[in-house]
Design an enzyme around this catalytic site. Sequence first.
Site, PDB file in Angstrom:
ATOM      1  N   TYR A  99       1.025  17.296  87.501  1.00  0.00           N
ATOM      2  CA  TYR A  99      -0.405  17.653  87.967  1.00  0.00           C
ATOM      3  C   TYR A  99       0.474  18.931  88.947  1.00  0.00           C
ATOM      4  O   TYR A  99       0.353  18.252  90.207  1.00  0.00           O
ATOM      5  CB  TYR A  99      -1.695  17.194  88.205  1.00  0.00           C
ATOM      6  CG  TYR A  99      -2.920  18.236  89.158  1.00  0.00           C
ATOM      7  CD1 TYR A  99      -3.191  18.922  88.242  1.00  0.00           C
ATOM      8  CD2 TYR A  99      -2.928  17.856  89.879  1.00  0.00           C
ATOM      9  CE1 TYR A  99      -4.722  20.167  88.847  1.00  0.00           C
ATOM     10  CE2 TYR A  99      -3.932  18.590  90.785  1.00  0.00           C
ATOM     11  CZ  TYR A  99      -4.655  19.737  90.156  1.00  0.00           C
ATOM     12  OH  TYR A  99      -5.698  20.487  90.709  1.00  0.00           O
ATOM     13  N   ASP A 202       6.015  33.065  75.181  1.00  0.00           N
ATOM     14  CA  ASP A 202       4.762  33.581  75.437  1.00  0.00           C
ATOM     15  C   ASP A 202       3.945  33.615  76.575  1.00  0.00           C
ATOM     16  O   ASP A 202       3.060  32.956  77.348  1.00  0.00           O
ATOM     17  CB  ASP A 202       3.871  31.968  74.826  1.00  0.00           C
ATOM     18  CG  ASP A 202       2.116  32.248  74.357  1.00  0.00           C
ATOM     19  OD1 ASP A 202       1.902  33.623  74.547  1.00  0.00           O
ATOM     20  OD2 ASP A 202       1.698  31.783  74.135  1.00  0.00           O
TER      21      ASP A 202
END
Length: 299
Positions: A99, A202
């Site tokens: 995270y 992407d």
Amino acid sequence: MRIPNSIVLALGKRLCQQGSIPEPKLELEPVYGGDINLSFIAHTSNTPLFIKLNRNKPSDFFAAEHDGLKAIQQLQAVRCPSPLLCTQIENWHCLVMEYIPLKEHGLHGKLGQKLAFFHQKSTHSLKPYGFDKDNYIGGTVQQNECLPRWGDFWIERRIQPQLHRAINKGYKALLTLKTPTINAIKTALSDHQPAPCLLHGDLWSGNKAFDQNGEPVIFDPACYIGDREADIAMTELFGGFNADFYSAYSRIWALDKGYVNRKNIYNLYHLLNHVNLFGEGYLTSTMECMESIMACKPA
């Protein structure tokens, strides 16, 4: 959506068993904004983790993202979340990663610099264009079987599959543009054999951010080995990358002058994918892109 307690408990146990957390207890805090997966910050007894869950996608969907993050991480050029666990519990697919608290704005010049180093560093050990397995661009399967010539790869693994999918979905207006567009791409890429680079694949603005110190972070990759210009072209497609990004990239590794003619060829892939994923709202811009490719004269 509420995740069953049995899934949360089982996931905590697996993370504990592999040593990612000291105790199996997880408290999930929902994160909103994505449209494909359920996302959570998992609070643990030591460090928070980021978790994606899905029970609607194929079993290899998260494995592909896990492999892409690993490939980016191994080059140690630009930061991405470290993938920790990819697993299935009952009918839930789970991807657990580091995270990183993120913010929208930061050192855009540093992002351009690090992306250039990332592309540059990857050229030393890579094989022909493609990847060792297929993966996903958004929710669409991305074909990655390797080919030795870049133009062949781009047409056969990128443009043709998307065109076939769109035409089969009923977008018949693309039929008249299909063959002349492919012929124009063949001509434009016939002598273009770029250095094979690992690509994010992407790289739109929603897949980059900055940590709390302003340092760049990229994520949600659709990695393959190809022309670095394809990454740069996508940064221009929907905006969100400022002048500092492009100037910093160019100082490290300037683009060839032919890029200006090739960027529409690369962005056509993403426009077609948006037609296939989101519908005819993208059809006009896709057809305009195809017409621009057909009209383009070599630099």
